[in-house]
Motif scaffolding. Structure first.
Motif, PDB file in Angstrom:
ATOM      1  N   ALA A 161      40.122  81.767 -37.120  1.00  0.00           N
ATOM      2  CA  ALA A 161      39.545  82.271 -35.870  1.00  0.00           C
ATOM      3  C   ALA A 161      38.192  81.602 -35.615  1.00  0.00           C
ATOM      4  O   ALA A 161      37.898  81.175 -34.492  1.00  0.00           O
ATOM      5  CB  ALA A 161      39.374  83.788 -35.937  1.00  0.00           C
ATOM      6  N   VAL A 162      37.383  81.497 -36.653  1.00  0.00           N
ATOM      7  CA  VAL A 162      36.073  80.848 -36.543  1.00  0.00           C
ATOM      8  C   VAL A 162      36.238  79.390 -36.132  1.00  0.00           C
ATOM      9  O   VAL A 162      35.481  78.874 -35.291  1.00  0.00           O
ATOM     10  CB  VAL A 162      35.295  80.960 -37.877  1.00  0.00           C
ATOM     11  N   ARG A 163      37.245  78.727 -36.692  1.00  0.00           N
ATOM     12  CA  ARG A 163      37.487  77.317 -36.363  1.00  0.00           C
ATOM     13  C   ARG A 163      37.767  77.144 -34.868  1.00  0.00           C
ATOM     14  O   ARG A 163      37.227  76.243 -34.220  1.00  0.00           O
ATOM     15  CB  ARG A 163      38.671  76.807 -37.194  1.00  0.00           C
ATOM     16  N   LYS A 164      38.586  78.031 -34.295  1.00  0.00           N
ATOM     17  CA  LYS A 164      38.900  77.960 -32.861  1.00  0.00           C
ATOM     18  C   LYS A 164      37.666  78.267 -32.013  1.00  0.00           C
ATOM     19  O   LYS A 164      37.426  77.625 -30.983  1.00  0.00           O
ATOM     20  CB  LYS A 164      40.017  78.954 -32.520  1.00  0.00           C
ATOM     21  N   LEU A 165      36.869  79.238 -32.461  1.00  0.00           N
ATOM     22  CA  LEU A 165      35.684  79.623 -31.692  1.00  0.00           C
ATOM     23  C   LEU A 165      34.601  78.545 -31.757  1.00  0.00           C
ATOM     24  O   LEU A 165      33.863  78.345 -30.792  1.00  0.00           O
ATOM     25  CB  LEU A 165      35.149  80.964 -32.205  1.00  0.00           C
ATOM     26  N   ARG A 166      34.505  77.856 -32.870  1.00  0.00           N
ATOM     27  CA  ARG A 166      33.554  76.729 -32.958  1.00  0.00           C
ATOM     28  C   ARG A 166      33.978  75.615 -31.996  1.00  0.00           C
ATOM     29  O   ARG A 166      33.137  74.952 -31.392  1.00  0.00           O
ATOM     30  CB  ARG A 166      33.470  76.211 -34.391  1.00  0.00           C
ATOM     31  N   GLU A 167      35.287  75.426 -31.854  1.00  0.00           N
ATOM     32  CA  GLU A 167      35.799  74.441 -30.899  1.00  0.00           C
ATOM     33  C   GLU A 167      35.395  74.836 -29.479  1.00  0.00           C
ATOM     34  O   GLU A 167      34.996  73.990 -28.663  1.00  0.00           O
ATOM     35  CB  GLU A 167      37.328  74.372 -31.020  1.00  0.00           C
ATOM     36  N   GLU A 168      35.481  76.130 -29.201  1.00  0.00           N
ATOM     37  CA  GLU A 168      35.096  76.631 -27.882  1.00  0.00           C
ATOM     38  C   GLU A 168      33.598  76.463 -27.645  1.00  0.00           C
ATOM     39  O   GLU A 168      33.174  76.061 -26.560  1.00  0.00           O
ATOM     40  CB  GLU A 168      35.477  78.112 -27.769  1.00  0.00           C
ATOM     41  N   ILE A 169      32.791  76.735 -28.664  1.00  0.00           N
ATOM     42  CA  ILE A 169      31.338  76.592 -28.549  1.00  0.00           C
ATOM     43  C   ILE A 169      30.965  75.138 -28.259  1.00  0.00           C
ATOM     44  O   ILE A 169      30.112  74.849 -27.414  1.00  0.00           O
ATOM     45  CB  ILE A 169      30.639  77.099 -29.829  1.00  0.00           C
ATOM     46  N   ARG A 170      31.641  74.210 -28.943  1.00  0.00           N
ATOM     47  CA  ARG A 170      31.365  72.781 -28.730  1.00  0.00           C
ATOM     48  C   ARG A 170      31.700  72.359 -27.297  1.00  0.00           C
ATOM     49  O   ARG A 170      31.032  71.502 -26.719  1.00  0.00           O
ATOM     50  CB  ARG A 170      32.156  71.923 -29.726  1.00  0.00           C
ATOM     51  N   SER A 171      32.741  72.985 -26.731  1.00  0.00           N
ATOM     52  CA  SER A 171      33.136  72.617 -25.367  1.00  0.00           C
ATOM     53  C   SER A 171      32.056  72.976 -24.346  1.00  0.00           C
ATOM     54  O   SER A 171      32.034  72.453 -23.231  1.00  0.00           O
ATOM     55  CB  SER A 171      34.449  73.317 -24.980  1.00  0.00           C
ATOM     56  N   GLY A 172      31.133  73.857 -24.729  1.00  0.00           N
ATOM     57  CA  GLY A 172      30.054  74.268 -23.838  1.00  0.00           C
ATOM     58  C   GLY A 172      29.127  73.144 -23.432  1.00  0.00           C
ATOM     59  O   GLY A 172      28.375  73.275 -22.447  1.00  0.00           O
ATOM     60  N   SER A 173      29.183  72.029 -24.157  1.00  0.00           N
ATOM     61  CA  SER A 173      28.329  70.880 -23.818  1.00  0.00           C
ATOM     62  C   SER A 173      28.672  70.304 -22.443  1.00  0.00           C
ATOM     63  O   SER A 173      27.885  69.574 -21.848  1.00  0.00           O
ATOM     64  CB  SER A 173      28.467  69.783 -24.885  1.00  0.00           C
ATOM     65  N   GLU A 174      29.859  70.669 -21.919  1.00  0.00           N
ATOM     66  CA  GLU A 174      30.261  70.200 -20.584  1.00  0.00           C
ATOM     67  C   GLU A 174      29.473  70.897 -19.472  1.00  0.00           C
ATOM     68  O   GLU A 174      29.413  70.414 -18.350  1.00  0.00           O
ATOM     69  CB  GLU A 174      31.760  70.441 -20.377  1.00  0.00           C
ATOM     70  N   LEU A 175      28.891  72.039 -19.803  1.00  0.00           N
ATOM     71  CA  LEU A 175      28.148  72.810 -18.794  1.00  0.00           C
ATOM     72  C   LEU A 175      26.700  72.328 -18.740  1.00  0.00           C
ATOM     73  O   LEU A 175      25.969  72.434 -19.724  1.00  0.00           O
ATOM     74  CB  LEU A 175      28.195  74.308 -19.137  1.00  0.00           C
ATOM     75  N   LYS A 176      26.294  71.803 -17.610  1.00  0.00           N
ATOM     76  CA  LYS A 176      24.950  71.231 -17.469  1.00  0.00           C
ATOM     77  C   LYS A 176      23.927  72.242 -16.950  1.00  0.00           C
ATOM     78  O   LYS A 176      22.741  72.110 -17.213  1.00  0.00           O
ATOM     79  CB  LYS A 176      24.993  70.016 -16.534  1.00  0.00           C
ATOM     80  N   ASP A 177      24.412  73.253 -16.223  1.00  0.00           N
ATOM     81  CA  ASP A 177      23.506  74.283 -15.706  1.00  0.00           C
ATOM     82  C   ASP A 177      23.055  75.194 -16.851  1.00  0.00           C
ATOM     83  O   ASP A 177      23.883  75.737 -17.596  1.00  0.00           O
ATOM     84  CB  ASP A 177      24.209  75.099 -14.625  1.00  0.00           C
ATOM     85  N   ARG A 178      21.752  75.399 -16.991  1.00  0.00           N
ATOM     86  CA  ARG A 178      21.194  76.153 -18.111  1.00  0.00           C
ATOM     87  C   ARG A 178      21.688  77.603 -18.147  1.00  0.00           C
ATOM     88  O   ARG A 178      22.077  78.103 -19.208  1.00  0.00           O
ATOM     89  CB  ARG A 178      19.663  76.129 -18.049  1.00  0.00           C
ATOM     90  N   ASN A 179      21.683  78.276 -17.003  1.00  0.00           N
ATOM     91  CA  ASN A 179      22.117  79.674 -16.946  1.00  0.00           C
ATOM     92  C   ASN A 179      23.609  79.818 -17.233  1.00  0.00           C
ATOM     93  O   ASN A 179      24.038  80.757 -17.911  1.00  0.00           O
ATOM     94  CB  ASN A 179      21.795  80.284 -15.572  1.00  0.00           C
ATOM     95  N   GLU A 180      24.384  78.873 -16.714  1.00  0.00           N
ATOM     96  CA  GLU A 180      25.825  78.890 -16.937  1.00  0.00           C
ATOM     97  C   GLU A 180      26.129  78.671 -18.419  1.00  0.00           C
ATOM     98  O   GLU A 180      26.997  79.333 -19.004  1.00  0.00           O
ATOM     99  CB  GLU A 180      26.484  77.798 -16.093  1.00  0.00           C
ATOM    100  N   PHE A 181      25.391  77.743 -19.037  1.00  0.00           N
ATOM    101  CA  PHE A 181      25.546  77.462 -20.463  1.00  0.00           C
ATOM    102  C   PHE A 181      25.199  78.706 -21.287  1.00  0.00           C
ATOM    103  O   PHE A 181      25.919  79.070 -22.227  1.00  0.00           O
ATOM    104  CB  PHE A 181      24.633  76.295 -20.861  1.00  0.00           C
ATOM    105  N   ALA A 182      24.102  79.384 -20.928  1.00  0.00           N
ATOM    106  CA  ALA A 182      23.664  80.576 -21.652  1.00  0.00           C
ATOM    107  C   ALA A 182      24.702  81.703 -21.544  1.00  0.00           C
ATOM    108  O   ALA A 182      25.016  82.376 -22.538  1.00  0.00           O
ATOM    109  CB  ALA A 182      22.317  81.053 -21.123  1.00  0.00           C
TER     110      ALA A 182
END
Length: 372
Positions: free
Chosen positions: A172-193
């Protein structure tokens, strides 16, 4: 001639007025759907009371997008209330409507919620099948829209939930870390947060099964990054629960109880009851160790009531899942029989054709031989 012109003019004004009123009605519906969405973030019980009426209105106005939004919200309500039996039915409704309108995003969400129902009932292979189907649907969308990005994130979260149900928190952690890494696609600071606030809470919940230090780290990180604009929700319930368990592990019962009660307070205000029995269990253990029998008994009764409710819901959902599974098997079996029947008919047809052709050839050859 003038009468005809007058009739045409009346028809024209009637059509203009009709379409104007229709447009106004749809605009009013969309406002109500948006208002219901805001209410859903603060009190899901109140928001739910309006859902069926809004769904009926959206169908009357033929506003398919609003209908699918509301059906997905209905699924989310039953998920947050841990009412798995109702979630099965709502997910199938969303699946049917989104399939009819060919909306890939809501088809994906239907698969995600169906996967949750299968996973809770330990049909893990079925759950993973639906998630793989959902992800394949999303991969076909080349629009690179934010909606598709978030849908993929939902699929990864659901994969993590399945692994949690299978008691495989590391996966489960492995999948969630993958999801966290995908957050780099979000450039807007508030959206990323906003995105990572949810992810940190989810990964904290997974780590709590085997590494409380890491769980506490991500829970605190989630609390710190939470945008002010977001009201306290399920993620904050998870954060306070994990922080409470961390202090419980340290035998700092004062801070443990303080955080557990913060989580319960949010749950009561929002109407979210998902995994609330784990808080009850911790409070029972703490109050029992401190010889506070009345408090321990109070939460033990709460836990029994909740467990009975969930047990009934799971039993009902299991019947729904088994029934759905049988339907799929019957459809598959019927399709197999149909294919076998068609294959047999085709084989018979070819055999008859070859036989007649061979027979005709022999008669033709015999005729030539006789003439010679």
């Amino acid at each position: 001639m003038k009468k005809i012109q007058l009739i045409v003019l009346c028809i024209f004004f009637f059509c203009v007025n009709f379409f104007a009123q229709s447009k106004k009605s749809i605009s009013g519906l969309k406002s109500k759907v948006a208002e219901n969405s805001r209410l859903f973030d603060t009190n899901i019980n109140k928001a739910y009371r309006d859902l069926n009426g809004l769904i009926k209105e959206s169908r009357k106005l033929k506003d398919s997008l609003s209908e699918m939004k509301l059906l997905e919200r209905k699924c989310r309500y039953f998920y947050n209330k841990n009412q798995i039996d109702s979630l099965v039915i709502a997910s199938e409704q969303l699946q049917k409507v989104s399939g009819y309108y060919g909306n890939g995003y809501y088809e994906t969400m239907a698969d995600v919620y169906l996967a949750e129902t299968y996973s809770v009932n330990r049909f893990y292979d079925k759950a993973i099948f639906h998630l793989n189907k959902a992800y394949a649907t999303l991969q076909q969308d080349q629009s690179e829209s934010k909606k598709i990005f978030y849908a993929k994130a939902n699929v990864l979260s659901s994969f993590a939930n399945v692994y949690m149900d299978k008691n495989e928190p590391e996966n489960a952690v492995r999948k969630l870390r993958e999801e966290i890494r995908s957050g780099s696609e979000l450039k807007d600071r508030n959206e990323f947060a906003s995105f990572q606030y949810l992810n940190y809470a989810n990964i904290s919940n997974a780590y709590a099964q085997y590494n409380l230090d890491s769980a506490y780290y991500f829970a605190r990180k989630s609390v710190e990054i939470k945008p002010v604009s977001i009201s306290e929700d399920k993620s904050m319930i998870d954060n306070y629960t994990v922080i409470g368990k961390y202090y419980e592990h340290l035998k700092d019962y004062k801070n443990a109880v303080k955080n557990f009660h913060k989580a319960l307070k949010i749950g009561k205000r929002t109407g979210i009851e998902l995994n609330i029995n784990s808080i009850y269990k911790s409070l029972i253990e703490i109050y029992s160790q401190q010889n506070q029998k009345d408090s321990a008994d109070f939460y033990e009764n709460k836990m029994k009531q909740y467990d009975l409710q969930i047990l009934q819901s799971k039993y009902n959902s299991l019947q729904e899942v088994i029934s759905k599974d049988k339907e799929e098997q019957n459809r598959s079996s019927n399709m197999m029989m149909l294919l076998l029947g068609l294959s047999a008919a085709l084989a018979l047809g070819i055999s008859i054709f070859l036989f007649l052709r061979f027979r005709k050839k022999r008669i033709s050859t015999a005729g030539k031989t006789g003439r010679n």
